[in-house]
Design an enzyme around this catalytic site. Structure first.
Site, PDB file in Angstrom:
ATOM      1  N   SER A 250      20.823  40.828 -39.259  1.00 22.35           N
ATOM      2  CA  SER A 250      19.799  41.428 -38.400  1.00 22.35           C
ATOM      3  C   SER A 250      19.665  42.906 -38.698  1.00 22.35           C
ATOM      4  O   SER A 250      20.623  43.671 -38.564  1.00 22.35           O
ATOM      5  CB  SER A 250      20.168  41.227 -36.925  1.00 22.35           C
ATOM      6  OG  SER A 250      19.480  42.171 -36.126  1.00 22.35           O
TER       7      SER A 250
ATOM      8  N   GLY B 255      11.500  44.376 -29.288  1.00 15.61           N
ATOM      9  CA  GLY B 255      12.930  44.256 -29.571  1.00 15.61           C
ATOM     10  C   GLY B 255      13.425  45.384 -30.459  1.00 15.61           C
ATOM     11  O   GLY B 255      14.549  45.874 -30.294  1.00 15.61           O
TER      12      GLY B 255
ATOM     13  N   GLN C  90      17.957  44.916 -36.963  1.00 17.03           N
ATOM     14  CA  GLN C  90      18.023  45.670 -35.705  1.00 17.03           C
ATOM     15  C   GLN C  90      19.473  45.999 -35.355  1.00 17.03           C
ATOM     16  O   GLN C  90      19.773  47.112 -34.929  1.00 17.03           O
ATOM     17  CB  GLN C  90      17.343  44.879 -34.588  1.00 17.03           C
ATOM     18  CG  GLN C  90      15.848  44.725 -34.846  1.00 17.03           C
ATOM     19  CD  GLN C  90      15.118  43.927 -33.793  1.00 17.03           C
ATOM     20  OE1 GLN C  90      15.719  43.375 -32.881  1.00 17.03           O
ATOM     21  NE2 GLN C  90      13.804  43.843 -33.923  1.00 17.03           N
TER      22      GLN C  90
ATOM     23  N   ASP D  13      10.038  36.438 -39.799  1.00 16.51           N
ATOM     24  CA  ASP D  13       8.860  36.577 -38.925  1.00 16.51           C
ATOM     25  C   ASP D  13       7.669  35.760 -39.433  1.00 16.51           C
ATOM     26  O   ASP D  13       6.680  35.581 -38.714  1.00 16.51           O
ATOM     27  CB  ASP D  13       8.447  38.051 -38.812  1.00 16.51           C
ATOM     28  CG  ASP D  13       9.472  38.865 -38.032  1.00 16.51           C
ATOM     29  OD1 ASP D  13      10.291  38.265 -37.309  1.00 16.51           O
ATOM     30  OD2 ASP D  13       9.446  40.109 -38.151  1.00 16.51           O
TER      31      ASP D  13
HETATM   32  C1  S3P Z   1      12.989  43.955 -37.287  1.00 23.36           C
HETATM   33  C2  S3P Z   1      13.987  43.083 -37.618  1.00 23.36           C
HETATM   34  C3  S3P Z   1      13.892  41.623 -37.437  1.00 23.36           C
HETATM   35  C4  S3P Z   1      12.463  41.165 -37.233  1.00 23.36           C
HETATM   36  C5  S3P Z   1      11.735  42.053 -36.249  1.00 23.36           C
HETATM   37  C6  S3P Z   1      11.710  43.486 -36.723  1.00 23.36           C
HETATM   38  C7  S3P Z   1      13.212  45.397 -37.495  1.00 23.36           C
HETATM   39  O1  S3P Z   1      14.634  41.261 -36.293  1.00 23.36           O
HETATM   40  O2  S3P Z   1      12.414  39.834 -36.813  1.00 23.36           O
HETATM   41  O3  S3P Z   1      10.412  41.606 -36.073  1.00 23.36           O
HETATM   42  O4  S3P Z   1      12.232  46.176 -37.438  1.00 23.36           O
HETATM   43  O5  S3P Z   1      14.355  45.793 -37.728  1.00 23.36           O
HETATM   44  P1  S3P Z   1      16.229  41.020 -36.357  1.00 23.36           P
HETATM   45  O6  S3P Z   1      16.884  42.270 -36.736  1.00 23.36           O
HETATM   46  O7  S3P Z   1      16.597  40.601 -34.959  1.00 23.36           O
HETATM   47  O8  S3P Z   1      16.417  39.921 -37.343  1.00 23.36           O
END
Ligand code: S3P
Length: 431
Positions: free
Chosen positions: A168, A95, A170, A317
């Site tokens: 988030s 993701g 991400q 996580d």
């Molecule tokens: C991450 C952000 C989190 C986390 C994922 C890694 C990242 O997700 O759960 O394992 O590296 O930015 P979200 O941004 O969807 O919360």
């Protein structure tokens, strides 16, 4: 299901292990190195499947990347040197690769198509594709750009002031990476709670000015990245499995070396303390704005707790393994405000409850979390499944350490996504 792995019990755990590199930081080091001018050297890179997907995607866009185990050299020629990939960009299970790369591609003057595995195809993407469209990118995909395959043609971008409905990293990172390409314009992201801030910290290491204030992060577009040297700390999300193992397996004391303790990631440490765990932290200084420490944990008498609100994004996580921890605590543990669990590699409310129940846990799903009643001896012989989710697989391997029955795990290869040495490390501590 085929290829089941017999999981082991443990009388005690002892010794120390060096936790492999942080997944979030490893992804970003490769991506930012690919956008920078000059050679970026990354040490203690996480050579797990997800971060290798990031390397493969950027190689397809013409970036020279040399990876040998945990050492990576990225020969960056600046963001304008990225070129249109000839083939499809395959993000595998990742993701972070999908969403952060969309932010980068949003401002690139070419077409790219992103696909991943079955799990990625179920993860919602309009949380990034909507704001990126607003900034000027042309994006399409299944269900109007919510699911992969997604195709994107970058455009001339405008800055955006975005109030995100979800906390988030991400989403925040994708928008900031697009914002970097909106010349002389401001991009600002505000979240309901603070999510991990590795992007903000690492952009600074690459020479970018980023302002963080309360729940907002902002930058001005048009700044260019300069190569950096990045020493990746160990991943606290990987350490979490052994923190819980050390606390719940009898007669144990283990030390986890070089674990990242960025304040936006240490919710698990706060919860362990709240629950009464015997945990000590020896700080080891910072590299590229990321602090690290050695963590020592011993078998602990635990009590239930409530986990909610601003704490959730700081341990999102770790919730699967915290649920296991809670089965060994006296009293109830309530986890709420965590509906994001439903859109992770699996629906982690469902998969955690379903699999822990098989072992005899008293656990109940709720709309936005779960309730665990302890203390409960796990005693059932069972065949459990990771459901293709690395963190569910590792949580179950830790659960098996204290389960009185015979436990076998299907789909255990999923663990390679974030911790290829997991079973070696577990055996080292258990022998
Ligand atoms: C991450 C952000 C989190 C986390 C994922 C890694 C990242 O997700 O759960 O394992 O590296 O930015 P979200 O941004 O969807 O919360």
């Amino acid at each position: 299901m085929s290829n089941e792995k017999k999981l082991r019990r443990a009388e005690a755990l002892s010794g120390e292990i060096a936790i492999p590199g942080d997944k979030s930081i490893s992804h970003r080091a490769v991506m930012f190195g690919a956008l920078a001018n000059g050679e970026t050297v990354i040490e203690n890179f996480l050579a797990g499947a997800d971060c290798l997907s990031t390397i493969a995607c950027f190689r397809q866009m013409g970036v020279e990347i040399d990876q040998e185990g945990t050492k990576v050299k990225v020969s960056g020629k600046g963001i304008n040197a990225l070129r249109e990939p000839e083939g499809i960009l395959d993000v595998g299970n990742s993701g972070t690769t999908t969403r952060l790369m969309l932010g980068i591609l949003a401002g690139r003057p070419f077409h790219a198509c992103i696909v991943g595995d079955e799990s990625i195809a179920k993860r919602p993407m309009t949380r990034v594709t909507d704001p990126l469209r607003e900034m000027g990118a042309a994006i399409d995909g299944r269900q109007n750009g919510n699911y992969t395959p997604i195709s994107i043609r970058g455009g001339k971008l405008s800055g955006l002031e975005y109030v995100s409905p979800v906390a988030s990293a991400q989403v925040k990172s994708a928008i900031l990476l697009a914002g970097l390409q909106a010349n002389n314009e401001k991009t600002k992201v505000t979240e309901p709670h603070k999510s991990r801030d590795h992007t903000e910290r690492m952009l600074r290491a690459f020479g970018i000015e980023v302002k963080e204030e309360g729940l907002s992060a902002e930058l001005i577009g048009g700044q260019s990245l300069q190569a950096a040297s990045i020493q990746v700390p160990g991943d606290i999300s990987s350490a979490a499995f052994f923190l819980v193992a050390g606390a719940i397996v009898p007669s144990s004391t283990i030390t986890l070396k070089n674990v990242g303790i960025n304040p936006t990631r240490i919710g698990i440490i706060e919860v362990l303390r709240q629950m009464g765990a015997d945990l000590t932290i020896e700080e080891r200084g910072s590299h590229a704005h990321e602090p690290a420490a050695d963590l020592t944990i011993s078998t602990s008498e635990l009590k239930g707790t409530v986990i909610s609100g601003e704490l959730i994004p700081r341990l999102i996580d770790e919730i699967p393994v915290i649920a296991l921890l809670a089965t060994q605590a006296e009293g109830d543990t309530v986890i709420k405000d965590a509906s994001e669990l439903k859109v992770k590699e699996t629906n982690r409310i469902d998969t955690v409850v379903q699999e822990l129940k098989k072992l005899g846990a008293d656990i109940e799903p709720t709309d936005d979390g779960m309730i665990i009643r302890g203390k409960q001896t796990l005693r059932n012989s069972a065949s459990v499944s990771s459901h293709g989710d690395h963190r569910i697989g590792m949580m179950l391997a830790v659960a098996a350490l204290i389960t009185e029955g015979d436990v076998s795990l299907s789909d255990h290869e999923a663990i390679n996504v974030s911790y290829p040495q997991f079973f070696d490390h577990l055996n080292q501590l258990a022998d």
